[in-house]
Design a protein around this motif. Structure first.
Motif, PDB file in Angstrom:
ATOM      1  N   SER A   1       0.832  -0.812  -0.421  1.00  0.00           N
ATOM      2  CA  SER A   1       0.153   0.144   0.327  1.00  0.00           C
ATOM      3  C   SER A   1       0.938   1.534  -0.072  1.00  0.00           C
ATOM      4  CB  SER A   1      -1.332  -0.061   1.302  1.00  0.00           C
ATOM      5  OG  SER A   1      -1.979   1.286   1.475  1.00  0.00           O
ATOM      6  N   THR A   2       0.462   2.095  -0.677  1.00  0.00           N
ATOM      7  CA  THR A   2       1.132   3.294  -0.765  1.00  0.00           C
ATOM      8  C   THR A   2       0.589   4.538   0.376  1.00  0.00           C
ATOM      9  OG1 THR A   2      -0.753   4.392  -2.019  1.00  0.00           O
ATOM     10  CG2 THR A   2       1.576   3.818  -3.296  1.00  0.00           C
ATOM     11  N   THR A   3      -0.334   3.765   1.334  1.00  0.00           N
ATOM     12  CA  THR A   3      -1.043   4.461   2.492  1.00  0.00           C
ATOM     13  C   THR A   3      -0.613   4.096   3.341  1.00  0.00           C
ATOM     14  OG1 THR A   3      -2.238   3.386   2.493  1.00  0.00           O
ATOM     15  CG2 THR A   3      -3.170   5.241   1.433  1.00  0.00           C
ATOM     16  N   PRO A   4      -0.531   5.024   4.726  1.00  0.00           N
ATOM     17  CA  PRO A   4       0.345   4.877   6.113  1.00  0.00           C
ATOM     18  C   PRO A   4      -0.476   3.414   6.285  1.00  0.00           C
ATOM     19  CG  PRO A   4       0.090   7.091   5.904  1.00  0.00           C
ATOM     20  CD  PRO A   4      -0.051   6.077   4.682  1.00  0.00           C
ATOM     21  N   PRO A   5       0.117   2.679   7.134  1.00  0.00           N
ATOM     22  CA  PRO A   5      -1.060   2.125   8.349  1.00  0.00           C
ATOM     23  C   PRO A   5      -1.691   3.240   9.005  1.00  0.00           C
ATOM     24  CG  PRO A   5       1.463   1.974   8.704  1.00  0.00           C
ATOM     25  CD  PRO A   5       2.116   2.425   7.783  1.00  0.00           C
ATOM     26  N   GLU A   6      -2.463   2.133   9.217  1.00  0.00           N
ATOM     27  CA  GLU A   6      -3.725   3.110  10.322  1.00  0.00           C
ATOM     28  C   GLU A   6      -3.669   2.467  11.475  1.00  0.00           C
ATOM     29  OE1 GLU A   6      -8.443   3.732  10.206  1.00  0.00           O
ATOM     30  OE2 GLU A   6      -7.707   2.466   8.559  1.00  0.00           O
ATOM     31  N   PHE A   7      -4.021   3.492  12.609  1.00  0.00           N
ATOM     32  CA  PHE A   7      -3.678   2.969  14.531  1.00  0.00           C
ATOM     33  C   PHE A   7      -4.918   2.613  14.675  1.00  0.00           C
ATOM     34  CE2 PHE A   7      -4.414   4.107  18.733  1.00  0.00           C
ATOM     35  CZ  PHE A   7      -3.104   3.113  18.903  1.00  0.00           C
ATOM     36  N   LYS A   8      -5.233   1.621  14.914  1.00  0.00           N
ATOM     37  CA  LYS A   8      -7.080   1.481  15.653  1.00  0.00           C
ATOM     38  C   LYS A   8      -6.399   0.771  17.549  1.00  0.00           C
ATOM     39  CE  LYS A   8      -8.566  -0.003  10.961  1.00  0.00           C
ATOM     40  NZ  LYS A   8      -9.690  -1.248  10.892  1.00  0.00           N
TER      41      LYS A   8
ATOM     42  N   TRP B   1       6.636  -0.533   6.836  1.00  0.00           N
ATOM     43  CA  TRP B   1       6.048   0.846   6.183  1.00  0.00           C
ATOM     44  C   TRP B   1       7.443   2.065   5.875  1.00  0.00           C
ATOM     45  CZ3 TRP B   1       4.897   5.454   5.533  1.00  0.00           C
ATOM     46  CH2 TRP B   1       4.013   6.669   4.360  1.00  0.00           C
ATOM     47  N   MET B   2       7.933   2.030   6.684  1.00  0.00           N
ATOM     48  CA  MET B   2       8.715   3.056   6.053  1.00  0.00           C
ATOM     49  C   MET B   2       9.993   2.522   5.229  1.00  0.00           C
ATOM     50  SD  MET B   2       9.156   5.788   9.658  1.00  0.00           S
ATOM     51  CE  MET B   2       8.233   7.202  10.058  1.00  0.00           C
ATOM     52  N   ASN B   3      10.548   1.197   6.362  1.00  0.00           N
ATOM     53  CA  ASN B   3      12.059   0.358   5.634  1.00  0.00           C
ATOM     54  C   ASN B   3      10.968   0.869   4.268  1.00  0.00           C
ATOM     55  OD1 ASN B   3      12.898   0.264   7.499  1.00  0.00           O
ATOM     56  ND2 ASN B   3      11.799  -0.982   7.896  1.00  0.00           N
ATOM     57  N   LEU B   4      10.194   0.514   3.508  1.00  0.00           N
ATOM     58  CA  LEU B   4       9.556  -0.244   2.116  1.00  0.00           C
ATOM     59  C   LEU B   4       9.642   1.142   0.910  1.00  0.00           C
ATOM     60  CD1 LEU B   4       7.998  -1.715  -0.146  1.00  0.00           C
ATOM     61  CD2 LEU B   4       5.422  -0.752   0.592  1.00  0.00           C
ATOM     62  N   TRP B   5       9.294   2.417   1.745  1.00  0.00           N
ATOM     63  CA  TRP B   5      10.219   3.816   1.169  1.00  0.00           C
ATOM     64  C   TRP B   5      11.546   4.090   1.215  1.00  0.00           C
ATOM     65  CZ3 TRP B   5       6.691   4.715  -2.795  1.00  0.00           C
ATOM     66  CH2 TRP B   5       5.351   4.696  -2.473  1.00  0.00           C
ATOM     67  N   GLY B   6      12.098   3.586   1.732  1.00  0.00           N
ATOM     68  CA  GLY B   6      13.591   3.519   1.726  1.00  0.00           C
ATOM     69  C   GLY B   6      13.683   4.590   2.971  1.00  0.00           C
ATOM     70  N   PHE B   7      13.155   4.634   4.062  1.00  0.00           N
ATOM     71  CA  PHE B   7      13.917   5.300   5.186  1.00  0.00           C
ATOM     72  C   PHE B   7      14.872   4.760   5.382  1.00  0.00           C
ATOM     73  CE2 PHE B   7       9.498   6.956   4.273  1.00  0.00           C
ATOM     74  CZ  PHE B   7       9.589   8.598   4.265  1.00  0.00           C
ATOM     75  N   LYS B   8      15.876   5.256   6.023  1.00  0.00           N
ATOM     76  CA  LYS B   8      17.206   5.550   6.627  1.00  0.00           C
ATOM     77  C   LYS B   8      17.000   5.299   8.410  1.00  0.00           C
ATOM     78  CE  LYS B   8      20.321   6.829   3.019  1.00  0.00           C
ATOM     79  NZ  LYS B   8      21.869   7.613   2.477  1.00  0.00           N
ATOM     80  N   SER B   9      15.948   5.956   8.813  1.00  0.00           N
ATOM     81  CA  SER B   9      16.119   6.069   9.919  1.00  0.00           C
ATOM     82  C   SER B   9      14.979   6.005  10.343  1.00  0.00           C
ATOM     83  CB  SER B   9      16.389   7.481  10.843  1.00  0.00           C
ATOM     84  OG  SER B   9      15.974   8.507   9.939  1.00  0.00           O
ATOM     85  N   ALA B  10      14.387   4.839   9.914  1.00  0.00           N
ATOM     86  CA  ALA B  10      13.156   4.386  10.017  1.00  0.00           C
ATOM     87  C   ALA B  10      12.494   4.113  11.620  1.00  0.00           C
ATOM     88  CB  ALA B  10      12.348   3.163   9.917  1.00  0.00           C
ATOM     89  N   GLN B  11      13.508   4.319  12.121  1.00  0.00           N
ATOM     90  CA  GLN B  11      13.306   3.401  14.038  1.00  0.00           C
ATOM     91  C   GLN B  11      13.232   4.835  14.523  1.00  0.00           C
ATOM     92  OE1 GLN B  11      13.374  -0.268  15.036  1.00  0.00           O
ATOM     93  NE2 GLN B  11      13.016   0.438  17.440  1.00  0.00           N
TER      94      GLN B  11
END
Length: 346
Positions: free
Chosen positions: A125-132, A161-171
């Motif tokens: 998905s191109t949309t970020p995960p939803e918090f529930k 999800w961030m790792n999918l889009w190549g964020f280096k500092s996802a954590q």
């Protein structure tokens, strides 16, 4: 020790080459050639491991080329059937290994894997995960414990999800977003019960805020990275074609499905076109508009985004560096302690 390491390396059995001449299997205590074993451990990168024979508890080497089932790997504790031999050095080696519960490897199996990975990429998905969050009165955890568990699970999904889009500092970036979520929901929980409608409304509002923040950061990442931008364009194009095809099928039936997907419309306006005329604004207003659009950014990211949007370097156009302008206006910009990024003062 160095001597022990050399001895271990020398004693490690060599993998049997695929297509090697067939050798006579070593029979078990009852004379059987096909013997059972349990995987002791498996090295995923080097693709070899060891199995323990069920009848004699001996240890035998297994190379992936001798695994005849698909996939050509094993998991710790997996049971299998094998033929026991000895290699040139006299070490026990397993050949013709069949892992229990797996199908025989074939050309179609590799094709199925390729198709599966292709479909997996399409489904991302191109949309970020939803918090529930839903409070469970029957749980052994209290309300705060349930909330913490839900937020921890959400952070893991955000990192993925961030790792999918190549964020280096996802954590680090996910932690800064999750901290905002946890702070606001903890305050709301003290003001109203976790199973009330008021608290549910706060959860929905915060979920939307966090999703907007993630979308802003993704847009900023896409502007800086041409490779990710191309990937995003391809995924968006596929999603639009798929949605149009589904709508055509629903409206016109099988004839519309055979005609193929409709190729019109559905494209969202690009972020660069929305930020047109940025160079006409002053340095402070320009940086403020970027931060409002894309969320907190480092000085390097701000410079890259500004150059991407205007086609000119910030310092060359303004005469001062981004860092200089940010620090000159402490009442407008602030540097966050969590991730050392700049944001507009609230």
């Amino acid at each position: 020790s160095a001597g022990g390491g050399a001895a271990a390396a020398a004693s490690k059995p060599e993998p049997m080459e695929e297509g090697a001449p067939e050798v006579q299997g070593i029979p078990g205590p009852d004379g059987e050639i096909r013997r059972a074993g349990v995987c002791k451990w498996w090295h995923k990168l080097k693709r070899f491991g060891f199995v323990i024979l069920s009848d004699t508890a001996e240890e035998a080497f297994v190379h992936y080329t001798q695994i005849k089932t698909y996939p050509k790997s094993m998991k710790d504790g997996a049971t299998c059937k094998l033929t026991l031999t000895k290699n040139d050095k006299g070490k026990l080696t397993a050949v013709d290994v069949h892992v229990d519960g797996c199908e025989l490897a074939s050309a179609t199996a590799w094709m199925d894997k390729k198709e599966k990975n292709k479909n997996k990429l399409k489904e991302r998905s191109t949309t970020p995960p939803e918090f529930k969050f839903a409070f469970n009165a029957d749980s052994t955890l209290d309300a705060e414990g349930q909330l913490k568990k839900a937020i921890d699970d959400y952070q893991r999904r955000v990192i993925s999800w961030m790792n999918l889009w190549g964020f280096k500092s996802a954590q680090m970036e996910s932690r800064s977003i999750v901290n905002i979520l946890q702070t606001e929901l903890t305050k709301a929980m003290t003001a109203s019960p976790p199973d009330s409608e008021e608290f549910g409304g706060v959860v929905e509002a915060m979920s939307q805020i966090v999703a907007d923040q993630l979308n802003k950061r993704k847009q900023a990442k896409l502007l800086v990275s041409q490779k990710q931008a191309k990937k995003h364009k391809q995924m968006t194009k596929f999603e639009n074609r798929y949605k149009n095809k589904q709508s055509n099928v629903a409206a016109q039936g099988n004839d519309a499905a055979a005609a193929g997907p409709h190729r019109g419309g559905g494209q969202t306006p690009d972020a660069a076109s929305e930020m047109k005329g940025l160079e006409t604004l002053g340095p402070v207003d320009g940086l403020k508009r970027i931060l409002d659009k894309f969320g907190p950014q480092s000085t390097t990211e701000l410079s890259q985004i500004y150059q991407k949007l205007t086609g000119q370097g910030f310092k060359k156009l303004v005469g001062r560096s981004v860092n200089h302008v940010l620090r000159e206006n402490p009442t407008i910009f602030e540097r966050r302690k969590v991730d050392k990024k700049w944001a507009c003062c609230s």
